[in-house]
Design a protein around this motif. Structure first.
Motif, PDB file in Angstrom:
ATOM      1  N   TYR A 135       0.803  -1.223   0.000  1.00  0.00           N
ATOM      2  CA  TYR A 135       0.000   0.000   0.000  1.00  0.00           C
ATOM      3  C   TYR A 135       0.835   1.272   0.000  1.00  0.00           C
ATOM      4  N   GLU A 157      -6.064  -7.630   0.869  1.00  0.00           N
ATOM      5  CA  GLU A 157      -7.333  -7.132   0.326  1.00  0.00           C
ATOM      6  C   GLU A 157      -8.490  -8.036   0.740  1.00  0.00           C
ATOM      7  N   ASP A 169      -8.619  -3.283   8.213  1.00  0.00           N
ATOM      8  CA  ASP A 169      -9.154  -2.331   7.243  1.00  0.00           C
ATOM      9  C   ASP A 169      -8.788  -0.900   7.635  1.00  0.00           C
TER      10      ASP A 169
END
Lengths: 204, 390
Positions: A23, A183, A193
């Motif tokens: 990320y 994911e 999350d």
């Protein structure tokens, strides 16, 4: 941007590295800490000061303390530095791994239905367990014996009074690096999350 | 006299190194980064001046110039070593500077030797002796240093004395214990194995006794059950031994000699002896080996206390270590930390106070161990978990 990453054990630090590489791919890892285990709480206020100059990603277990309380008791009222990314995984960092239900099931060759999913904790979608173990112990004591792989059972079954299987990291690290799908996992873990959302904000 | 600086060019792991030294040096780095080679460069000087030593001896002992030269050295194949000595750390000009540059000579059917290209000695910034072998002439003159010859080193005998007094300790318990090791180590002055006992034997009896008093004070605390450690000579053969009395169920205690000692006890005795004995620069190789972490934690401080000698002079101590406990001491100055990191070409060495990252950690209250150990940790060590079994 070069992160200092702080995690209690190798598996936790690998989870952080995996999240950063996925990320926040332009970021590198400056240092891995602490130099020895069980020092995070003792050092956290120093890390927070250090975060004035360096981005720091700390991932820690819940250890029976809800995150706001944990922050209060660990940081002692200090303002958390903007570059301090302090995340508490629900129960343990391993819960984030388990939350990638199918990935975990395939890799460790444990039938899908054995792995608890989206059990209710408050109103959150979290993997949680109405059992007396922490996640990592639940994995080793309840799930691993059901694995169809002898080597998984061998590596992850704790010996007398041990807290981990004799080759715990060797079993977990390849999964974290090569197979774990954050994911998928974030759909089953709101603490993961939120951590990913924060990391994305942090890196944008 | 203090060693205030070392400069190495094309020397083993170091292509280009310049390091200032303080009271203590804690040399930290990953495996094979050159910690021991840094100490070895200093021992090279000691080999030049020691009895039956000399420049050629120092070169040969290391397997020739080819083994001393930096692996990544290309065109510039000379190895160079420069050392600065001073009376205090604040001297503007070092009291002494000694520089030696050499390359390989001979080969073929001739014995391979070291060939001196340059030797320069400065006192307080002024050259008082120099030789330059600009055409690389392979004559005998260039095979011995001025430093090693009593006639030519008169004007700088202080340098000679400094290097002669350097002590190196790396006790290998297995060597002390094995009787055969006498053969392996005899003739080497270094405190490898058996020579620890020889060094003790050579000491004046009164001095030795007072050292043993100190050693016993320490051992009584550190080694449970140990009552007293004594130095004895075998009455028939004269061979020196260590003898310990342990508190046991037996009324008179049980006596043991070094053959029965644990690795840790032998290492500890060696460490304590080295700290107490001598006044020259002391080089310690991983003193933490075989010892309990509670004892290792005290080592840095113990060294600091005993490095100030009776005559108020300071004895420098340089240490290689991998130990968290040894470095987990807030009394270690950032300029006493030497961190080695490797890149593809060679090893970079820095003083802790020159590394921003380390300064930042120390400024926020982290211990030197926390500041330094992750800094020199091998990258991607998690790859060990990925190794396949077959």
């Amino acid at each position: 941007m070069d992160f200092i990453i702080v995690g209690e054990d190798i598996a936790t630090r690998e989870i952080i590295k995996r999240l950063i590489s996925q990320y926040c791919s332009h970021a590198a890892i400056l240092r891995e800490e602490p130099a020895r285990g069980s020092e995070i709480q003792a050092q956290i206020r120093r890390y927070n000061m250090l975060a004035e100059s360096y981005p720091i990603f700390v991932l820690t277990d819940e250890d029976g303390e809800c995150p706001p309380n944990k922050i209060q008791s660990w940081f002692g009222g200090d303002i958390i530095a903007p570059q301090m990314l302090f995340r508490v995984a629900v129960d343990e960092a391993e819960s984030w791994l388990l939350a990638d239900h199918s990935g975990f099931s395939n890799y460790f060759r444990i039938a899908n239905e054995e792995i608890p999913l989206s059990a209710v904790r408050g109103n959150e979608k979290e993997v949680s367990f109405s059992i007396r173990y922490k996640t990592s112990l639940f994995i080793m004591l309840e799930l691993v014996p059901k694995s169809r792989s002898a080597s998984v059972r061998e590596q992850l079954t704790p010996r007398n009074r041990a807290h981990k299987g004799p080759a715990y990291n060797s079993a977990m690290v390849p999964f974290i690096i090569n197979k774990w799908n954050p994911e998928m996992a974030r759909q089953n873990s709101s603490s993961l999350d939120r951590a990913i959302i924060r990391l994305l904000e942090f890196c944008s | 006299m203090l060693m205030t600086k070392i400069i190495l060019k094309n020397w083993k792991n170091f292509q280009d190194l310049e390091l200032p030294f303080r009271e203590r040096a804690f040399i930290v780095g990953p495996n094979a980064s050159g910690k021991s080679n840094l100490l070895d460069a200093i021992r090279f000087m000691r080999d030049i001046v020691k009895q039956a030593g000399g420049f050629q001896y120092a070169v040969a002992r290391r397997g020739g110039v080819a083994k001393i030269r930096c692996l990544s050295a290309r065109q510039d194949s000379n190895a160079t070593l420069e050392i600065h000595l001073s009376h205090s750390f604040s001297d503007v000009h070092p009291e002494w500077q000694y520089r030696l540059s050499f390359r390989h000579a001979g080969g073929g059917i001739r014995r391979s030797e070291g060939l001196i290209l340059e030797e320069v000695i400065c006192k307080q910034g002024e050259i008082i002796g120099e030789r330059h072998n600009t055409d690389s002439i392979e004559e005998d003159d260039w095979k011995f240093t001025l430093l090693e010859q009593p006639v030519s080193n008169k004007k700088f005998r202080e340098i000679y004395d400094f290097f002669k007094d350097i002590q190196y300790l790396h006790v290998v318990p297995q060597l002390i214990r094995e009787a055969d090791s006498y053969v392996l180590t005899s003739g080497r002055e270094d405190f490898y194995g058996r020579n620890l006992l020889e060094a003790m034997a050579k000491k004046n009896a009164n001095t030795r006794e007072s050292y043993f008093n100190r050693i016993n004070q320490f051992l009584k605390i550190a080694v449970p059950q140990l009552e007293e450690m004594k130095f004895v000579s075998d009455q028939k053969t004269g061979i020196p031994h260590l003898q310990a009395t342990y508190k046991h169920w037996r009324a008179k205690g049980a006596k043991q000699q070094e053959k029965q000692f644990s690795d840790g006890t032998l290492r500890l005795v060696g460490f304590l002896w080295a700290i107490l004995d001598g006044s020259g620069l002391l080089l310690l190789e991983e003193p933490e080996l075989y010892l309990h972490s509670a004892i290792i934690k005290q080592m840095a401080e113990y060294i600091a206390r005993f490095q100030r000698k009776r005559d108020k002079s300071l004895r420098q101590v340089f240490i290689t270590t991998h130990s968290y406990e040894l470095l987990d001491n807030q009394g270690i100055g950032s300029d006493e930390l030497i961190v080695l990191r490797t890149d593809s070409e060679s090893t970079q060495a820095q003083i802790g106070s020159e590394v921003k990252e380390i300064r930042d950690y120390l400024d926020k209250g982290f211990s030197p161990a926390e500041a330094v150990i992750p800094y020199v940790a091998p990258k991607q060590v998690e790859q060990l978990s990925l190794l396949k079994e077959d």
